[in-house]
Design a protein around this motif. Structure first.
Motif: not given
Length: 636
Positions: A78-86, A113-118, A317-329
Motif C-alpha cells: 500500500p505504501e507504493g513499495s515493491v519489496g516483494q516479487n510475488i 525471491v524476497y528482496s528488501g525495499d532498498n 527468508q528467501t520466501m519472505g516468511l520472516h516479515t509480514e510485509r512480504s506477505t501482505i498481498h
C-alpha cells in the motif's frame, strides 16, 4: 432513457468478453509480438511452447494452471513499495494434492525471491510501468539474483521418467502412514507443532491414501502428472518427515525404531532433492526440513540439526516468511500459515541456541505480536511457548549499554511471570488438570519455562558475585527453576515417552541436575541430591554401568555424546561428593582453580574442581569440541 449502473456494467462486461484474442497468453503477459500460430514463434524461441495457449485468461478470468486462485504476482504494498516479487506458488502450498487439474508447468512457476525495499530489484519494479513491466519482472535473473535450475542438479534423476521412477521408490506405503503418522499426531505434534495447518495436512493425507489405493502411484511406466510436480513431491517429503518423527516416538524396540526413523528421514531428504528444495523452496519444504532437523536433534545429532536449521532459515527468508510485509498481498489463509511457520522457526532456533549459547539467526521484528496478546487471558501452551522463545532470543541478544546482566535477568523473569499468569487454568496449576493431555502440557511447559528461567538467572550462578538486591532474587529463582525442571521431568516421564525421546527435554533435565550437583547453594541440599539420583535412575538401570564407568548401549539410545559425558560426570560427582566437600573446606584458601583440560575423570579428582563457576563447568562438559581443528594443516 434511464439506464441503471448495474445494467451498464453488465453490457460492458459482455462487450469485453466478445473481444477477440489475437495473442497467446505468454505473449500477452509479456506484451510482445505474437504471430498467432500454435505454438507461436515467440514461445518456441523462448523454449516454452508447451504453455502457448489462446484460451487462458488474465487475472479476472477463469482459473488456470498459470493463474490459479491464490497466486499473486508482482504485488505492490500500500505504501507504493515493491519489496516483494510475488511470483511464488502460493496455492501450491495451501492445498497441494487436492486440486487434480492444477498442474503447473515448471517453466511457468518461477521461484519467489524476497528482496528488501532498498534493493535494485525492488526499485526497478517500483518504477516499472507499461512495456517496461516485463523487464522489471525479469531483472532478478538479469542481476543473477534468482535461481535458474528447474531440477536439482546434484543427483542423477534428470528426465521426468527417471524422476518418476525415483519417486515411486521412496513413496510411503499405506501401512506405514496409518501406523506412524498416528504417533506423530498424538505424541510429537502437540509439544512441537511444526505443521502450520494440521487440518489441511490431514485432508491432503486422505487424498494421498486414496490415490495410492487407486493405483495412481504404482505404474513406473505411466507418469501421473498430478503427483509428479515439485509441489506434490514437496508434500510427499513432508509426509515422510512426519513418519520419521512418528516412528521415533513409537513403541518399537530401539534398534528397529532407529532404523525406521533413519530410513523415513533418508526418503524424505531424497524427496526434497526431487522437489529441488534448494532452488525452489515452498512452505511444505520448509516444514519438512524443520521436522527432519528436530528428528535429528532427538536422535542426538544436535550439531547436524543446528547446521540444517541454518539452511532452513535462509530458505524461509528467501520466501519472505520472516516479515509480514512480504506477505501482505497473499491470500489470508496463506498469510496465517506463513506467520505460524515463521513462529515455529523462531521456536526451533531459540531453544537450540539457548542450549548451545550460540547466536540466533532469526528475528521477530518482521512479525510483531498482536496488540491483543498482552491483554488476552487463557493463553494456550503453544501461545506461551512462542512468547517464551521470543524472550529466549532477547536473552541471547547483545547487552544494552548501561544495563547490567542482573538487571536484564530481572526483566526477563518479569516477562515470563507475566505471561504465565495469563495461561489457561491447567497450565497455571496442575490442580486444574482434568485430562491426560492437560497434565502433559502443564509438565512440558514447566520444563521449558524452568529452563528459560535458569538461563536468565545464570549471572547469579557465575563466579562474579551479583550485587544486592538482585542477587537474592536471581539465586532463589535459579535454585527453584533447577528443582522444578527436574521434578517436572520425573513426573512427565512417568506419564509419557516424550521427555525421554525429546532432545531439548533431555538437555534441560541433565543440565539442571548437573548445576544442582555443582552449585554451592544446592550441592549439599538433600532435596537436590534426591532429585539427582532419581534422574540418574531414569536414564540408567542398575546393571547399565560397565566396568570402566562408561554408559552402556541401553543408555546411549536416549543420549547424544555430550549428554552421555554429562551423565557420566554427574554420576562420578555424586559418588565422590562426600569426600570432596571436606576437601573443599580445607582448601578454601588454596591455589586458584585448575582449568578444565577435557579429561573428566582426572579433573574430578582435583580438590578444587567445583570452585569454578558451575555454568562454566557445565559448558565445558556439554560443549567439548567434536572435531580437532588443530590438525587442519595437512591433507590427511
Amino acid at each position: 432513457m434511464n439506464v441503471s449502473q448495474d445494467e451498464a456494467d453488465r453490457v460492458l462486461r459482455l462487450k469485453s468478453r466478445e473481444r477477440e484474442t489475437h495473442a497467446c497468453y505468454p505473449c500477452r503477459k509479456r506484451k510482445v509480438k505474437c504471430d498467432g500460430h500454435h505454438p507461436c514463434r515467440t514461445c518456441v524461441r523462448r523454449k516454452h511452447p508447451h504453455i502457448c495457449s489462446y484460451q487462458l485468461r488474465g487475472r479476472g478470468g477463469p482459473s488456470s494452471p498459470l493463474t490459479a486462485p491464490g497466486s499473486v504476482r508482482n504485488a505492490r504494498s500500500p505504501e507504493g513499495s515493491v519489496g516483494q516479487n510475488i511470483d511464488v506458488n502460493i496455492d501450491a502450498d495451501a492445498h497441494v494434492p487436492a486440486e487434480a487439474g492444477d498442474v503447473r508447468p515448471d517453466d511457468a512457476s518461477k521461484n519467489y525471491v524476497y528482496s528488501g525495499d532498498n534493493s535494485v530489484v525492488s526499485i526497478l519494479r517500483l518504477r516499472a510501468s507499461g512495456a517496461n513491466d516485463s523487464v522489471a519482472r525479469e531483472v532478478g535473473s538479469v542481476l543473477g539474483l534468482q535461481n535458474t535450475f528447474s531440477s536439482y542438479p546434484f543427483m542423477d534423476s534428470k528426465t521426468p521418467q527417471e524422476r518418476w521412477h525415483s519417486l515411486l521408490g521412496i513413496l510411503p506405503q499405506r501401512t506405514e502412514v496409518l501406523k506412524f503418522f498416528h504417533y506423530y499426531r498424538v505424541t510429537a505434534y502437540p509439544f512441537n507443532p511444526i505443521l502450520a495447518d494440521m487440518d489441511r495436512f490431514e485432508s491432503d493425507l486422505c487424498t494421498y491414501l486414496n490415490a495410492h489405493a487407486n493405483g495412481d502411484l504404482h505404474d513406473p511406466e505411466k507418469i501421473t502428472e498430478r503427483w509428479a510436480t515439485d509441489k506434490s513431491i514437496g508434500h510427499i517429503s513432508l509426509l515422510l518427515a512426519t513418519l520419521a518423527a512418528g516412528s521415533h516416538y513409537s513403541d518399537i524396540e530401539y534398534p528397529q525404531r532407529l532404523e525406521l526413523s533413519t530410513d523415513f528421514a533418508r526418503r524424505s531428504f531424497h524427496a526434497l532433492r526431487l522437489a529441488n528444495f534448494l532452488f525452489r523452496p515452498s512452505l511444505d519444504i520448509i516444514q519438512a526440513l524443520l521436522i527432519l532437523g528436530n528428528t535429528l536433534q532427538n536422535m542426538g545429532q544436535s550439531d547436524a540439526a543446528w547446521a540444517l536449521l541454518g539452511t532452513t532459515i535462509r530458505l524461509a527468508q528467501t520466501m519472505g516468511l520472516h516479515t509480514e510485509r512480504s506477505t501482505i498481498h497473499w491470500p489470508e489463509y496463506v498469510r496465517t500459515k506463513a506467520r505460524a511457520l515463521w513462529s515455529t522457526i523462531v521456536w526451533q532456533d531459540s531453544l537450540l541456541c539457548l542450549c548451545y549459547d550460540r547466536p540466533p539467526i532469526v528475528s521477530v521484528s518482521g512479525w510483531p505480536l498482536d496488540n491483543s496478546f498482552v491483554e488476552r487471558h487463557g493463553l494456550s501452551y503453544t501461545d506461551i511457548m512462542h512468547f517464551i522463545c521470543r524472550v529466549g532470543l532477547d536473552i541471547l541478544g547483545p547487552e544494552g549499554l548501561g544495563i547490567t546482566a542482573a538487571d536484564r535477568g530481572i526483566e526477563y523473569l518479569q516477562h515470563i511471570d507475566r505471561v504465565r499468569q495469563k495461561a489457561q487454568p491447567h497450565l497455571h496449576s496442575r490442580e486444574n488438570c482434568t485430562t491426560l493431555q492437560h497434565h502433559l502440557e502443564h509438565l512440558a511447559l514447566k520444563m521449558h519455562t524452568s529452563f528459560c528461567v535458569s538461563v536468565a538467572c545464570r549471572p547469579a550462578m557465575k563466579q562474579a558475585q551479583v550485587q544486592p538486591p538482585h542477587s537474592d532474587i536471581l539465586r532463589s529463582r535459579a535454585k527453584g527453576s533447577l528443582i522444578d525442571a527436574s521434578r517436572a521431568f520425573l513426573d512427565f516421564q512417568a506419564l509419557s515417552v516424550v521427555p525421554l525421546r525429546s532432545w531439548s527435554m533431555v538437555h534441560t533435565v541433565l543440565s539442571s541436575t548437573l548445576l544442582l550437583c555443582m552449585w554451592e547453594e544446592t550441592r549439599n541440599d538433600p532435596e537436590g541430591r534426591d532429585l539427582q539420583q532419581r534422574v540418574i535412575d531414569v536414564f540408567s538401570s542398575s546393571d547399565s554401568r560397565s566396568d570402566d564407568g562408561t554408559m552402556s548401549e541401553q543408555d546411549q539410545q536416549w543420549l547424544s555424546a555430550r549428554h552421555i559425558r554429562a551423565l557420566v560426570t554427574l554420576r562420578a560427582a555424586l559418588d565422590r561428593e562426600g569426600d570432596r566437600s571436606a576437601e573443599n573446606e580445607n582448601a578454601a584458601t588454596g591455589p586458584h582453580p585448575v582449568p578444565f583440560d577435557g579429561n573428566f575423570e582426572s579433573y574430578l579428582e582435583m580438590p578444587n574442581a567445583f570452585d569454578i563457576s558451575p555454568v562454566t563447568y557445565l559448558d565445558s562438559i556439554m560443549n567439548v569440541p567434536m572435531f580437532d581443528f588443530t590438525q587442519e594443516n595437512g591433507f590427511l
